[in-house]
Design a protein around this motif. Sequence first.
Motif: not given
Lengths: 302, 230
Positions: B38-39, B41, B57-58, B61, B96-99, B117-119, B138
């Motif tokens: 559930d997201g 960290h 699941g998701h 950070y 997917f993966a975030s920054n 995502g970015l970086r 970037f």
Amino acid sequence: MCGIVGLLVKKPALREQLGELMMPMLIGMTERGPDSAGLAVFNDTVDVDHRKISIYSGFTEAGEDFDWNGLVHGLREHLVIDARVQARGNHAVLTVSGEPEAARHWIKEHHPRLHLLSTGRSISVFKDVGTPAEVADRYDFKSLKGTHVVAHTRMATESAITADRAHPFTAGEDFCLIHNGSLSNAAGLRRKLEPLGIHFETDNDTEAACRYIEWRLGEGDTLHQALDHAFKELDGFYTLLMATSDQLALVRDPFACKPAVVAEHDDYVAIASEFRSLAHLPGIRDAKVFEPGPEEMYVWKA
Amino acid sequence: MESLSFDLSQTALREVNQFLHGADLASKVSKVSITQPDGKHAIAAGLNADVEVEIDGHAGYYAAGMNQLARVTITGSAGTGVAENMMSGSVHVKGFASNAAGATAQGGLLVIDGDAGLRCGISLKGADIVVGGSVGSFSAFMAQAGNLVILGDAGEALGDSIYEARIFVRGKVKSLGADCEEKTMGDAEKKILADLLARAGHKDVSVDSFKLYGSARTLYNFHVDNAGAY
């Protein structure tokens, strides 16, 4: 930091549960914004001759014991208009007939310490200091009904922790904005807008973004054009979530410094700073979950 | 060898991470499943054992950050900084993966099936990253060593101020960053790429469909003509 959430229900039956569905989303953002919270909900649209005005009485001497009925009587007597009020502690939603500016002016003149939160045919705003759970409980967010809602949890960085500096900010009618991030040119925006007759109520950076975008809309921009102008003019970090009477709009700065996740489901569109605020939505496993890209506009119709 | 399951809606994340940090973990358990992430960290961050971990699941950070030896799979998406500073082992994100995916990672393999995502791979220090989709702007900024393989497109300023890392891109590059240039792919680089594609589940993808980018090495030493810029 700060947390943003937005929920737009597509299935009419879910409008009855809007607040209930939104509550875990808001609470999920507590760590990102524990000092204040607020929301704007769109519901019970009044006819073209009426307006709803959300008011905060926390800065008056009476505070949550403010005499809302007295206010209504005063408006009726002096302006000869229909006026009624639905109050909850230090917040009230006033419904008035006639020119809304006349009512706003009268309120400010006779009750200068009342803070006007929003004006429109469908918007109502509640915001205050406290943890998201405390604020939600104070105004019974879970019982709210409507087509869409945006809510914010604040961790103040750019201005003090007070109710009027909590989000959402509003400008004009039926327009509000919530923000995760910080703007470095808020004072510059203010210097640009004030000579045009645009009045600011706080020193908060988000208010500058809100008034800037609403000014562009008032100049005749479409929402897309206004946001294009905002990308050029706003300097800083931002994820902005905006709501009008029938739309939600989301943008992220070109560096995607501040987060956002979207879940599109047959029954709803949900937006949050992080997935943990979306995890408890019904049917989330069937939703299309994605991260909105930087400097792109996402608009959903209610 | 035992396999164990934790439901994060029932068990506190700290308890699960403490279990995963326990002494001789690999001798007690071979596979750990984590449901209802559930997201949250820092799930499965700081592992240092040759075990298999599946997060169903998701994840939020810094999932599987600082990983050593463990093989971590995330069936959903991952938030900012997945596998940041990984030392060894592998991390596989099926969504997917975030920054900042794989930021500063020094060893091991990060596989992202969706977009990043970015970086992505910022300051990469020796790990390998294979992204099935596209990466944001970037990516591989100041990357020092290791390989970033991108099957989709790359955003702006790819490989800005890059050192000796290699970037392989199959799709379009929106723009290259300062001191990043296209290189000729020799047999040695083709072998590295083919090996990474096979390990990341893309063995049918032709190495000839990629372009190689790396450092032009013009920023390595101070140049007197640039003195005015300081």
